[in-house]
Write a protein that holds these residues in place. Structure first.
Motif: not given
Length: 356
Positions: A84-104
């Motif tokens: 649950x603490x891997x970059x795939x489930x912690x860091x990458x989702x965070x980056x995708x959410x933040x930057x996708x909302x900026x794009x929107x």
């Protein structure tokens, strides 16, 4: 030099706070998508916002399974906790959410203006910049740190490329790039709407809504102050604080990107409600005005529809449409006057011929 150490944190308080903020983002997103679908105004920004919304649902649930008890020794963490603490489930989702909302949010700014308008082209340029930033941050986060396990767990980082002050380069770039893009999203509406002729109240509403992105900047500043400051130590619960602040930023980002639609819709609903109340006060005592539920959806049978409600879709084209309608009305009046003058002249000529 004394270092301020943060006290032990309450796990349940952090998880409840994160859940409440995520819930606000969920409600705002569902309201936005349903509203745009009902009025048949779905556009690219609505399609894009569905992506961080889907990721944020899982991202909001993970802390409840990740922090079931206080973690004092990271080396003895269970395998489930490490997954649950891997970059795939912690860091990458965070980056995708933040930057996708900026794009929107950038697309929401662009949809206001008609096609080929310089403001819309600028918003597309912002979208390209944010896509490049998101991809670069994902690559930097994956390549600038060395992990002792194949899972790429945040607990098993053995070395990271450092930058200014000896802090990890990925952390510095994540905060700096996010703040720079937030500044662009903050300044762009101020510049683009400077020459747009809008009523003062509507102008203030639009600028306030798009400047709401400063809330995301404040959450990023909190991360920078705590984790990029040699005078502050997060203490034994630094993982909880880091994850909590990232969740707060993701939830605020999701809420802010839906703020233009939610705010303007509520603004229209309040205007219609006030108009109905004013109409009911002016009506006679024997007349019972029909009441319908307050809604931000346009109602062509309602007298409030003549108030020209503000919509976040093609403001310039709506103004050009009203101008073209006024010009067509003037030309129609002019043609009526011309035909009337021609009729009078013809009748005068006929009378003169009869006399002769």
């Amino acid at each position: 030099m004394a270092v301020a150490i943060l006290p032990p944190q309450s796990y349940i308080a952090w998880k409840v706070s994160m859940t409440i903020l995520h819930s606000l983002g969920f409600v705002a997103t569902v309201f936005r998508l349903v509203h745009r679908f009902r009025i048949n105004r779905l556009w690219w920004d609505d399609y894009v916002v569905f992506f961080p919304f889907a990721i944020d649902i899982a991202y909001a649930i993970l802390p409840w399974f990740r922090f079931t008890h206080r973690i004092t020794d990271l080396t003895t963490a269970s395998r489930t906790l490490k997954i649950l603490s891997t970059v795939w489930l912690s860091l990458f989702p965070y980056l995708l959410i933040v930057w996708a909302t900026k794009i929107a949010l950038a697309l929401s700014l662009g949809r206001i203006f008609p096609s080929q308008h310089p403001a819309r082209l600028w918003s597309f340029f912002l979208v390209v910049i944010m896509v490049i930033c998101c991809i670069s941050l994902i690559l930097i986060s994956a390549l600038t740190c060395t992990y002792t396990s194949s899972l790429m767990t945040l607990y098993d980082i053995s070395h990271c490329v450092t930058g200014i002050g000896g802090f990890p380069l990925q952390t510095i770039l994540i905060i700096v790039e996010s703040m720079l893009c937030d500044v662009l999203l903050f300044i762009s509406p101020l510049v683009l709407f400077w020459r747009v002729k809008l009523p003062p109240r509507e102008r203030h509403l639009i600028l306030t809504v798009f400047c709401g992105n400063i809330l995301t900047t404040m959450s990023e500043a909190a991360i920078a102050i705590i984790f990029l400051n040699n005078k502050i130590s997060p203490g034994e619960d630094y993982v909880l604080i880091l994850v909590g602040l990232c969740n707060i930023e993701a939830a605020i980002s999701l809420f802010v990107c839906n703020l233009p639609v939610v705010t303007t819709c509520l603004y229209q609903a309040l205007r219609r409600l006030r108009h109905r109340e004013g109409s009911s006060l002016e009506s006679t005592e024997g007349t019972s005005p029909s009441r319908s539920p307050c809604s931000c959806f346009p109602d062509h049978n309602d007298g409030a529809s003549t108030m020209e409600p503000l919509t976040f879709t093609e403001i310039d084209s709506s103004f050009s449409l009203s101008n073209s309608q006024s010009r067509s009305q003037q030309s129609l009046n002019l043609s009526d006057e011309t035909s009337r003058a021609a009729y009078l002249s013809s009748s005068i000529s006929e009378k003169s011929e009869l006399r002769t």
